[in-house]
Design a protein around this motif. Structure first.
Motif, PDB file in Angstrom:
ATOM      1  N   THR A  84       0.833  -1.200   0.000  1.00  0.00           N
ATOM      2  CA  THR A  84       0.000   0.000   0.000  1.00  0.00           C
ATOM      3  C   THR A  84       0.867   1.248   0.000  1.00  0.00           C
ATOM      4  O   THR A  84       1.893   1.310   0.674  1.00  0.00           O
ATOM      5  CB  THR A  84      -0.915   0.007   1.242  1.00  0.00           C
ATOM      6  N   LYS A 120      -8.242   0.949  -3.800  1.00  0.00           N
ATOM      7  CA  LYS A 120      -7.474   0.847  -5.033  1.00  0.00           C
ATOM      8  C   LYS A 120      -7.853   1.992  -5.974  1.00  0.00           C
ATOM      9  O   LYS A 120      -9.036   2.320  -6.113  1.00  0.00           O
ATOM     10  CB  LYS A 120      -7.719  -0.502  -5.713  1.00  0.00           C
ATOM     11  N   SER A 212     -11.130   6.104  -9.514  1.00  0.00           N
ATOM     12  CA  SER A 212     -11.233   4.642  -9.549  1.00  0.00           C
ATOM     13  C   SER A 212     -12.283   4.173 -10.560  1.00  0.00           C
ATOM     14  O   SER A 212     -12.873   3.110 -10.392  1.00  0.00           O
ATOM     15  CB  SER A 212     -11.582   4.104  -8.158  1.00  0.00           C
ATOM     16  N   LEU A 288      -7.503   0.376 -11.317  1.00  0.00           N
ATOM     17  CA  LEU A 288      -7.365  -0.167  -9.955  1.00  0.00           C
ATOM     18  C   LEU A 288      -6.031  -0.865  -9.746  1.00  0.00           C
ATOM     19  O   LEU A 288      -5.952  -1.971  -9.222  1.00  0.00           O
ATOM     20  CB  LEU A 288      -8.523  -1.140  -9.673  1.00  0.00           C
ATOM     21  N   SER A 289      -4.968  -0.168 -10.127  1.00  0.00           N
ATOM     22  CA  SER A 289      -3.634  -0.767 -10.130  1.00  0.00           C
ATOM     23  C   SER A 289      -2.758  -0.376  -8.951  1.00  0.00           C
ATOM     24  O   SER A 289      -1.647  -0.874  -8.807  1.00  0.00           O
ATOM     25  CB  SER A 289      -2.921  -0.404 -11.437  1.00  0.00           C
ATOM     26  N   ARG A 291      -2.878   0.448  -4.633  1.00  0.00           N
ATOM     27  CA  ARG A 291      -3.593   0.550  -3.367  1.00  0.00           C
ATOM     28  C   ARG A 291      -3.028   1.716  -2.564  1.00  0.00           C
ATOM     29  O   ARG A 291      -1.814   1.833  -2.385  1.00  0.00           O
ATOM     30  CB  ARG A 291      -3.501  -0.744  -2.555  1.00  0.00           C
TER      31      ARG A 291
END
Length: 296
Positions: A84, A120, A212, A288-289, A291
């Motif tokens: 993350t 994400k 997102s 959504l690559s 976090r």
């Protein structure tokens, strides 16, 4: 909650905030029962990316301490990984942090990490590079290049630089294609490719952008007459640019910006950091690559 391991990567040169007392802030506000912390200071441009690449499999969170350029540098190795990205916004504009609702105070941003919540977000590929917030060609890239060379930081210095250059700037010719459909062929004042809604300092170049949704917002601003500048600034900082007749925006998954041969070697910025263009611009959303630690 299981305790997480966090590595704080601090860029001591970004933005206007002093970072000498940052270790004390971590000790005071990070809950060591939830998040354990280690700290590294970068020594040169690009080192943040090298550290993140080397350490991403050893930490649950890698925290970028700096501005949008620092975040970009540290985020790249974390794309499509299990690590993350944390954000402590200490830059000049902090556009990504503002869009995500990350507290602008170091104390608040550190305490947010205690919640261990994340989401994400999309990232965008630009040729062989990546950005997470906003990239652009035209006037904003020109100012980013000059601002990078300036010894003065902060919103006021950026604004004064823009005022000095706005009448001198010459628009360049681009041909814009989005998802295979040609959209624009005249010379715009700027073309911004937005993942989030704003440059920073609540200057909303793409008021409707969602980070997102698997789409980028491509925003085109035509050259405006001198009398219109106060209205333009009002729209920019009130999130109402779509009301301006000098502004257009589209959404897409992929885009191509064609440069005339005479216009190559012009400036582009990626998350506020300037680069020189050598070729046409190819853009593609990476859905959504990445976090990112943020509010629940």
């Amino acid at each position: 909650m299981t305790a997480q391991k966090a590595l704080f990567i601090i860029n001591p040169k970004s933005g206007t905030s002093r970072k000498a007392n940052f270790p004390e802030l971590i000790k005071a506000h990070l809950d060591s029962n939830k998040v354990s912390a280690e700290i590294i200071y970068t020594q040169y441009a690009g080192e943040g990316s090298e550290i993140a690449e080397r350490e991403k499999n050893h930490y649950d969170i890698i925290v970028a301490v700096g501005g949008d350029g620092t975040i970009n540098e540290i985020a790249k190795p974390l794309i499509n990984s299990n690590t993350t990205l944390g954000i402590i916004p200490m830059g000049s504009g902090n556009g990504l942090a503002r869009h995500l609702g990350v507290p602008l105070s170091p104390k608040g941003a550190i305490m947010l990490l205690n919640q261990q919540t994340s989401m994400k977000i999309d990232t965008i590929r630009l040729n062989k590079d990546i950005f997470v917030n906003v990239a652009g060609v035209g006037f904003d890239a020109h100012i980013a290049s000059l601002f990078a060379e300036s010894k003065k930081r902060g919103f006021f210095s950026y604004g004064m630089l823009a005022l000095q250059e706005i009448l001198r700037f010459q628009s360049t010719d681009f041909k814009l294609t989005i998802d295979g459909e040609e959209k624009f062929e005249k010379a715009p004042f700027l073309v911004s490719i937005a993942n989030s809604s704003q440059y920073g300092n609540n200057a909303h170049i793409a008021p409707g952008a969602e980070i997102s949704d698997g789409l980028m917002d491509i925003c085109v601003m035509r050259k405006v007459p001198l009398w219109y500048y106060p209205t333009l600034v009002f729209h920019l900082f009130n999130g109402t640019l779509t009301r301006s007749r000098y502004y257009k925006t589209w959404q897409g998954k992929a885009a191509h910006i064609h440069l005339l041969e005479s216009e190559k070697n012009k400036n582009i910025h990626l998350d506020g950091d300037p680069y020189q263009l050598k070729d046409d611009i190819e853009l593609e959303v990476n859905p959504l690559s990445l976090r990112v630690a943020c509010r629940a």
